[in-house]
Design a protein around this motif. Structure first.
Motif, PDB file in Angstrom:
ATOM      1  N   ALA A  31      -2.836   4.370  -9.637  1.00 11.07           N
ATOM      2  CA  ALA A  31      -1.880   3.869  -8.650  1.00 11.07           C
ATOM      3  C   ALA A  31      -2.614   3.252  -7.457  1.00 11.07           C
ATOM      4  O   ALA A  31      -2.245   2.175  -6.969  1.00 11.07           O
ATOM      5  CB  ALA A  31      -0.972   5.005  -8.187  1.00 11.07           C
ATOM      6  N   GLU A  32      -3.658   3.902  -7.005  1.00  7.95           N
ATOM      7  CA  GLU A  32      -4.441   3.385  -5.880  1.00  7.95           C
ATOM      8  C   GLU A  32      -5.098   2.059  -6.242  1.00  7.95           C
ATOM      9  O   GLU A  32      -5.110   1.116  -5.442  1.00  7.95           O
ATOM     10  CB  GLU A  32      -5.500   4.412  -5.496  1.00  7.95           C
ATOM     11  N   ALA A  35      -2.426  -0.721  -6.357  1.00 11.80           N
ATOM     12  CA  ALA A  35      -2.022  -1.108  -5.004  1.00 11.80           C
ATOM     13  C   ALA A  35      -3.074  -1.995  -4.353  1.00 11.80           C
ATOM     14  O   ALA A  35      -2.745  -2.974  -3.659  1.00 11.80           O
ATOM     15  CB  ALA A  35      -1.779   0.137  -4.165  1.00 11.80           C
ATOM     16  N   GLU A  61       5.423   1.465 -10.164  1.00 14.88           N
ATOM     17  CA  GLU A  61       5.932   2.351  -9.118  1.00 14.88           C
ATOM     18  C   GLU A  61       5.030   2.368  -7.884  1.00 14.88           C
ATOM     19  O   GLU A  61       5.496   2.629  -6.766  1.00 14.88           O
ATOM     20  CB  GLU A  61       6.089   3.766  -9.681  1.00 14.88           C
ATOM     21  N   ALA A  62       3.738   2.084  -8.087  1.00 19.90           N
ATOM     22  CA  ALA A  62       2.776   2.144  -6.980  1.00 19.90           C
ATOM     23  C   ALA A  62       2.670   0.837  -6.205  1.00 19.90           C
ATOM     24  O   ALA A  62       1.960   0.775  -5.203  1.00 19.90           O
ATOM     25  CB  ALA A  62       1.392   2.511  -7.525  1.00 19.90           C
ATOM     26  N   THR A  63       3.380  -0.194  -6.654  1.00 19.93           N
ATOM     27  CA  THR A  63       3.276  -1.514  -6.041  1.00 19.93           C
ATOM     28  C   THR A  63       4.673  -2.065  -5.765  1.00 19.93           C
ATOM     29  O   THR A  63       5.672  -1.503  -6.207  1.00 19.93           O
ATOM     30  CB  THR A  63       2.499  -2.472  -6.961  1.00 19.93           C
TER      31      THR A  63
END
Length: 288
Positions: A31-32, A35, A61-63
């Motif tokens: 996720a990091e 992003a 979901e992370a962006t």
């Protein structure tokens, strides 16, 4: 719709096996990374290898705007109805963010492999019946028949391990409308011996696969070019390597040949499922 897709996906994406991981312990790391790729200006990430919509969800979901595509989901391992259901679930929660990239894989990697073109046509029929829109799927097309099928029944092509000459040929067959988003391997190494050695190590996985080698032969290479890990001519045609100027120039040849978007895959001395985040940052800088 394809024009909107081209605008949304932008000119550059990242192709990565590592970003597809199903390991729950890596979810935060992935996720990091996603992003950061969005922040760096990449328009898409392409989940390499045999993957599915399930792998795309954590990155979406992370962006907030990054397009996440499969490159590819094998038609042999997911039924059309199940594929359409997974797509619909993602579309309901994150509309417009997932792009289904489909392919027929290879005879050596799929036990069910048979009449791949007919099987792909049948699979697309199944997706149509299940309500998955043609404008939200792309095909890993290499040969003329598959490229024409891509033109007629999908939003575009995501050819893998190809040259600018193949891109020009694909654009001619596709016409101007469909998305053309080839993958390009980038070796961030200026020493010719080292760069070509890394490229050949990577290429060794693919040279036993006729789908790729037949495509090379169709586009001017010979059996000699395929021997001993690949000739310098083949390696230099397939990989971007050298300093920033050389790498940028190689990427630009794909756009000059008709690409709308290039999916960049970093090839270095790290495991294929690593996340080469510094190299992704460096690429973003040279792309401006």
């Amino acid at each position: 719709m394809t024009t909107a897709l081209k605008d949304t996906i932008g000119r550059y994406g990242i192709w990565s096996v590592g970003l597809r991981s199903e390991d729950p312990d890596r979810r935060g790391e992935l996720a990091e990374a996603a992003a950061e790729l969005e922040e760096l200006g990449y328009g898409a990430v392409w989940l390499g290898g045999n993957t599915s919509a399930a792998n795309a969800a954590p990155l979406i979901e992370a962006t907030s705007r990054l397009i996440v595509g499969t490159s590819i989901q094998s038609i042999w391992e997911h039924e059309p109805d199940a594929t359409a259901a997974s797509f619909a679930e993602l579309e309901a929660t994150h509309p417009g963010r997932f792009l289904l990239g489909l392919g027929v894989s290879h005879a050596k990697r799929a036990e069910q492999y048979r009449r791949p073109y007919s099987a792909l046509v049948s699979y697309l029929d199944g997706l149509d019946a299940a309500g998955l829109p043609a404008e939200r799927r792309v095909l890993a097309a290499l040969g003329p028949k598959s490229l024409k099928l891509t033109r007629d029944r999908s939003a575009g092509a995501i050819p893998y391990l190809v040259t600018p000459e193949h891109t020009a040929h694909a654009r001619e067959l596709l016409g101007e409308g469909p998305l053309l988003a080839p993958e390009l391997a980038v070796v961030p190494e200026t020493d010719p011996v080292r760069a070509r050695a890394l490229a050949r190590e990577f290429l060794g996985f693919y040279l036993p696969l006729p789908n790729y080698t037949n495509n090379f032969l169709r586009h001017g290479f010979t059996e000699d070019d395929l021997a001993d890990g690949g000739s310098d001519r083949l390696v230099d045609a397939l990989f971007a390597w050298g300093d920033d100027t050389a790498i940028r120039a190689k990427i630009d040849t794909f756009f000059e040949a008709g690409a709308d978007h290039v999916a960049l895959q970093v090839v270095d001395d790290q495991p294929r499922d690593a996340l080469p985040r510094k190299a992704w940052r460096d690429l973003a800088t040279l792309l401006g």
